[in-house]
Design a protein around this motif. Sequence first.
Motif, PDB file in Angstrom:
ATOM      1  N   PHE A   1       0.000   2.284   0.886  1.00  0.00           N
ATOM      2  CA  PHE A   1       1.355   1.849   0.570  1.00  0.00           C
ATOM      3  C   PHE A   1       2.037   2.840  -0.369  1.00  0.00           C
ATOM      4  O   PHE A   1       3.223   3.162  -0.201  1.00  0.00           O
ATOM      5  CB  PHE A   1       1.322   0.442  -0.037  1.00  0.00           C
TER       6      PHE A   1
ATOM      7  N   ILE B   1       0.457  -6.886 -16.505  1.00  0.00           N
ATOM      8  CA  ILE B   1       1.905  -7.067 -16.418  1.00  0.00           C
ATOM      9  C   ILE B   1       2.595  -6.558 -17.685  1.00  0.00           C
ATOM     10  O   ILE B   1       3.725  -6.098 -17.642  1.00  0.00           O
ATOM     11  CB  ILE B   1       2.248  -8.546 -16.097  1.00  0.00           C
TER      12      ILE B   1
ATOM     13  N   LYS C   1       5.510   4.735   0.302  1.00  0.00           N
ATOM     14  CA  LYS C   1       6.672   4.521  -0.571  1.00  0.00           C
ATOM     15  C   LYS C   1       7.105   5.810  -1.259  1.00  0.00           C
ATOM     16  O   LYS C   1       8.278   5.981  -1.570  1.00  0.00           O
ATOM     17  CB  LYS C   1       6.354   3.461  -1.639  1.00  0.00           C
TER      18      LYS C   1
ATOM     19  N   VAL D   1       3.261  -3.082 -17.185  1.00  0.00           N
ATOM     20  CA  VAL D   1       4.346  -2.892 -16.230  1.00  0.00           C
ATOM     21  C   VAL D   1       5.691  -2.990 -16.944  1.00  0.00           C
ATOM     22  O   VAL D   1       6.593  -2.180 -16.717  1.00  0.00           O
ATOM     23  CB  VAL D   1       4.249  -3.936 -15.091  1.00  0.00           C
ATOM     24  N   LEU D   2       5.817  -3.963 -17.848  1.00  0.00           N
ATOM     25  CA  LEU D   2       7.073  -4.132 -18.579  1.00  0.00           C
ATOM     26  C   LEU D   2       7.425  -2.880 -19.375  1.00  0.00           C
ATOM     27  O   LEU D   2       8.560  -2.409 -19.353  1.00  0.00           O
ATOM     28  CB  LEU D   2       6.954  -5.323 -19.524  1.00  0.00           C
TER      29      LEU D   2
ATOM     30  N   THR E   1      16.125   4.696 -11.164  1.00  0.00           N
ATOM     31  CA  THR E   1      16.769   3.492 -10.632  1.00  0.00           C
ATOM     32  C   THR E   1      15.915   2.927  -9.504  1.00  0.00           C
ATOM     33  O   THR E   1      14.883   3.476  -9.152  1.00  0.00           O
ATOM     34  CB  THR E   1      18.169   3.822 -10.086  1.00  0.00           C
ATOM     35  N   ASP E   2      16.428   1.834  -8.945  1.00  0.00           N
ATOM     36  CA  ASP E   2      15.755   1.186  -7.822  1.00  0.00           C
ATOM     37  C   ASP E   2      14.290   0.903  -8.168  1.00  0.00           C
ATOM     38  O   ASP E   2      13.378   1.214  -7.408  1.00  0.00           O
ATOM     39  CB  ASP E   2      15.849   2.082  -6.578  1.00  0.00           C
ATOM     40  N   ILE E   3      14.088   0.306  -9.328  1.00  0.00           N
ATOM     41  CA  ILE E   3      12.731   0.039  -9.797  1.00  0.00           C
ATOM     42  C   ILE E   3      12.190  -1.205  -9.094  1.00  0.00           C
ATOM     43  O   ILE E   3      12.829  -2.255  -9.105  1.00  0.00           O
ATOM     44  CB  ILE E   3      12.720  -0.132 -11.330  1.00  0.00           C
ATOM     45  N   GLN E   4      11.040  -1.062  -8.482  1.00  0.00           N
ATOM     46  CA  GLN E   4      10.447  -2.172  -7.727  1.00  0.00           C
ATOM     47  C   GLN E   4       8.968  -2.292  -8.087  1.00  0.00           C
ATOM     48  O   GLN E   4       8.271  -1.285  -8.145  1.00  0.00           O
ATOM     49  CB  GLN E   4      10.530  -1.897  -6.219  1.00  0.00           C
ATOM     50  N   THR E   5       8.529  -3.520  -8.302  1.00  0.00           N
ATOM     51  CA  THR E   5       7.121  -3.736  -8.602  1.00  0.00           C
ATOM     52  C   THR E   5       6.479  -4.575  -7.495  1.00  0.00           C
ATOM     53  O   THR E   5       7.052  -5.573  -7.069  1.00  0.00           O
ATOM     54  CB  THR E   5       6.968  -4.442  -9.957  1.00  0.00           C
ATOM     55  N   TYR E   6       5.322  -4.136  -7.048  1.00  0.00           N
ATOM     56  CA  TYR E   6       4.621  -4.840  -5.966  1.00  0.00           C
ATOM     57  C   TYR E   6       3.182  -5.125  -6.350  1.00  0.00           C
ATOM     58  O   TYR E   6       2.595  -4.439  -7.199  1.00  0.00           O
ATOM     59  CB  TYR E   6       4.574  -3.982  -4.700  1.00  0.00           C
ATOM     60  N   GLU E   7       2.641  -6.105  -5.685  1.00  0.00           N
ATOM     61  CA  GLU E   7       1.206  -6.328  -5.755  1.00  0.00           C
ATOM     62  C   GLU E   7       0.714  -6.412  -4.316  1.00  0.00           C
ATOM     63  O   GLU E   7       1.358  -7.036  -3.482  1.00  0.00           O
ATOM     64  CB  GLU E   7       0.909  -7.644  -6.483  1.00  0.00           C
ATOM     65  N   SER E   8      -0.397  -5.777  -4.051  1.00  0.00           N
ATOM     66  CA  SER E   8      -0.880  -5.775  -2.679  1.00  0.00           C
ATOM     67  C   SER E   8      -2.337  -6.213  -2.631  1.00  0.00           C
ATOM     68  O   SER E   8      -3.145  -5.822  -3.466  1.00  0.00           O
ATOM     69  CB  SER E   8      -0.681  -4.364  -2.098  1.00  0.00           C
TER      70      SER E   8
ATOM     71  N   VAL F   1       8.492  -0.187 -16.975  1.00  0.00           N
ATOM     72  CA  VAL F   1       9.842  -0.379 -16.445  1.00  0.00           C
ATOM     73  C   VAL F   1      10.878   0.031 -17.492  1.00  0.00           C
ATOM     74  O   VAL F   1      11.872   0.696 -17.176  1.00  0.00           O
ATOM     75  CB  VAL F   1      10.040  -1.846 -15.996  1.00  0.00           C
TER      76      VAL F   1
ATOM     77  N   TYR G   1      -0.720  -3.519 -10.458  1.00  0.00           N
ATOM     78  CA  TYR G   1       0.659  -3.614  -9.987  1.00  0.00           C
ATOM     79  C   TYR G   1       1.138  -2.213  -9.678  1.00  0.00           C
ATOM     80  O   TYR G   1       0.793  -1.255 -10.378  1.00  0.00           O
ATOM     81  CB  TYR G   1       1.549  -4.213 -11.070  1.00  0.00           C
TER      82      TYR G   1
END
Lengths: 571, 507
Positions: free
Chosen positions: B99, B289, B103, B292-293, B305-312, B296, B490
Amino acid sequence: MSADSIEKEQAGPSNSSSSHPTGTSTAHTPTPTHPSDPSESSLEAPSGSSRAEDDPNRSKPQNRERKPACGDGLKPNRSNNNTNNNSKGKNLAELTSEQLRSRITFIPSGQQVLLKLPSERLKPIVLQPGKNVSIGKFGSFKADELIGMPFGYTYEIAERGGGLSVVVDRTLAEIEATDATNENINDDGDSQKLTYVDIKAFKDAGLDGREIIKKQLEMNSSYDQRTAFSQAKYVKRKEQKHLKLFTPLPPDTMTIASYNFEKNSEKIRWMRPDALSQCLSFASIRPGGKYLVVDGISGLLVGAILERLGGEGSLIAINDTESPPAFDLLDQFNLPPQLTKNVLRTMHWAMTEKDYIPIFSGQEGLETSSSKKDKDKGRNKKRQALQDESARLRKDFQAGDFDAVIIASPYEPFSMIQRLRPYLGGSANIVVHSPYLQSLVECHARLRQSAEYINVSITEPWLRRYQVLPGRTHPEMTTSATAGYILHAIRVLTEEEALAMREKERAKLEAEDIQGSARPRDGEQAEIEAERDTKRPKIEGGKAEETINSSEAIATMDVDVASSATAPPSS
Amino acid sequence: MVNSLASSSDDRFIKAGSLVITFIARDRTPIPVTVTPGEQLNNSYGSFFHNDMIGLPYGSKMVARNRRGFIYLLRPTPELWTISLPHRTQILYAPDMSFITLKLSLSPGCRVIEAGTGSGSFTHVLARTVGRRSKNGDPSLRTGQVPKNWGGLPNSIQAPSRGTPSAAEEEKATPTPSGVETPTTEADGSSRGLQSVDSATVPEFDGRVWSFEFHAGRAEKARQELTAHGMDDVVKLSHRNVCKNGFGLEDAADAIFLDLPAPWEAIPHAPSALRANSIGRICCFSPCIEQVLKTVTALTEQGFTDIQTYESLVRTHESLAGQGPEMDVGDAIRRIKEVERRKEERRIQQIEKTRKEREAKEGSVTEPKTSSDTANFVKLDEGGRDQADEEPDMKKRKRQEEMEEVEGSTHREAETQEGVADDLAEEVETGEDHSPLTSSSSNKPKARNELLMTKKKARQAILLQEKKGNFQPATTLSRPYWEMRGHTSYLTFATLLPRDISATSRT
């Protein structure tokens, strides 16, 4: 652009800081920064300026200087490119890494570009130099304003004049939390005092989108009571409705896969982008590899593999109709001919059969050759070329030793795998994606029974996005429930097959050796044999001897066959 | 014999010095082995001599000389390496790696930064993705590389915990090339790549992975591995603390991947390392997490920009061929009824029997004493016989039930066919067609299908079949594994828009 970027702000040159993406607006004279078309591979006629800036060793100051030069260098290159596109593509010059990459970094001219509209709809357009581009009710703009610009920005079409300006997103994280609550907000639809008729009147009076939004905010009685977060969401909603925004999207696999998953999910058999990425990994797609693909998803899989091959290697797509497949999503990738021409070939399932006879009966050819018409001759030549091509393709297919097969197709998976198995090399990967667990489960059971496949597994990708904001971090409210299922297996060779192949190779090498210098090898061999004997476990010595002999017997049988045959197929 | 094969140029075959992943069993971790003449691999399935591996094609089943067991010799891939490699740190697994690669929009020719290297599993994936094949016959033209077959480190260094030699060798691992074809000598050159500035220049036909590791031992080990595997041209590995010292690269990378305890300390160095004239992408990999904060926040501060967080995660499904088809509940009803009927029959027989016996007794009243005795005897005898009969009886009953089951199922089929008995032959044929586990090859085109020239018509025929309700019970069932690979981290993605475009005015 995304859910966590809501407030668009008009960014002028004034608020450009050093590291911040300066929302520099481009107007009528944008300066394209790069030769945008990757298909212009014409190394024989390079424009000096663009070559220079492709140099990865450049330092930053050079980088600044090069813009005007680049703009100049663009035009001769482009005209060059047009003539180039018409060439057969046989002797395409190899692309540099910069040229490969420019496909997904700079907006091209003369090729399809996907624009994302505020409605999340995709609009394909083609930018022709000097021409105007119309995108329906959003208005129109000059193509030159976009050509050569880097991908990534969102543009707004000005209400009057049709100029473009760059819009920069402000992320939600920048919004200050306030004490506001929804304690006094009633969800009765009465908050907004403006009606549809009022807004229509504003539009007719020539107010632009921003002015209308401003009026709507003023006339909304509950707007001030909302939290900043909620206000931002409200504004975003209104902007999507009234602003003429669009974003050119880079034609990379992620973009194409995600948009088709959202808009055409049935067409791509519900293959979510993460599932696609896992298929590519399981198959271990690598430049220079040889792959088979069964793409029943309009070319999404083919496009993704071609991108990963980077113009090196071979990909045979097997389709289920007598004519070549359409692969209409493949166009969205904007792949230069270097990535497709000598890499991708298609054949249909009937051609996979050993005894398949193509319907190119030579009789017709003979008949027309006597009629001596130039037209017929030309047609015959074409026909002959096609026939040769088809024969070559079948030969390459039958030579086998493919590194992997990837399948996303509505046919029963086991039937496809069994047909292709003989053409897969040892240790080849088999990857099947399906939206249906059931069909993969049955295939799984059958592969597990066979001695020719190992490591058979079915996995289901699971993906969840999170909103991450101070004090407001949580998983997204809705998540795609399924990416489909992926079956993965590794094709292995039985002991007999393996030993037979070894003997065949040995015979070949020894034959070569005899032809070449006759080196004294017997001594060495004897040594190794002796070493073998001492290492052989004493207790089971007799038994081991017996079995080895039997396997060697099989092997020698094959050598006879091999030596009588012509050169063994090799990659 | 073996020697001639050791020099085979055909890339289908294993040579001396090749790295093979030995696959032992589904539930066993595969083991990487560098094929070294004279060595052997021992496990509970037997001894496997490396000399015997030479010349076998990749993917071979290899049987131990004592014929007790076998292994498979697989060609290494980054994915196989990931599950078999000697762990030095927590590693990334295939779903995350796939992934992230997608991405970050990586493809051949891209330039990517990775920090830290860790065990090097993702480094291999990155190398495969951005590397370009070296040209056969013209190596001067191209140095980029994505090898099909890998060389390996000497086994004593590669996996000391698994091999026979002492584990003490591991730390000061200086490879001693012993007949291994791949040159590993360069790996111990300490000058290599450490400055990282010299690696900033990338040949124009190449892709590049700049990998940074702040732990000296791990950096050295990973460099040795990458060199042995044949990826040292596409991967430039540096021993460097990127949080403190930055990446040492200017305007160079398309993407950055950060797998660090505190990625926010490295993020300020990211914008200058990314290319200025095109979109830059970053991915930060953090298990918590809270991290992650912070990440970010740092990304936002740096203009991403366009900050996205995923978990897979991944769910694995198992097929259970023996579990189906499930029985119709009608079978249970029939069975119950049958058992009840037989019980009742026996009860009546029993009553009848005792009645007859009683009558017989009543007929001979002359010897009342003995009669009661015989009655007792009879009863006992009966009981004894009953018990003795019990087992064969049960068996008989079971057999009977089985037969009934068969009858029942045929009965069921008949039932389903009753409704659509218009064309029985066709039904039988399609029944065969749909059953997935019939051994007969279902590849033969059916007579009726020959008429269906278009896919659309074939599709319609299937739909028609569905309407007739000709459903077959599933023969193979599936069930997810009871556990799924847990959360590793994450994934936080962000983009940095191009900064290097000329400023113009807006109307």
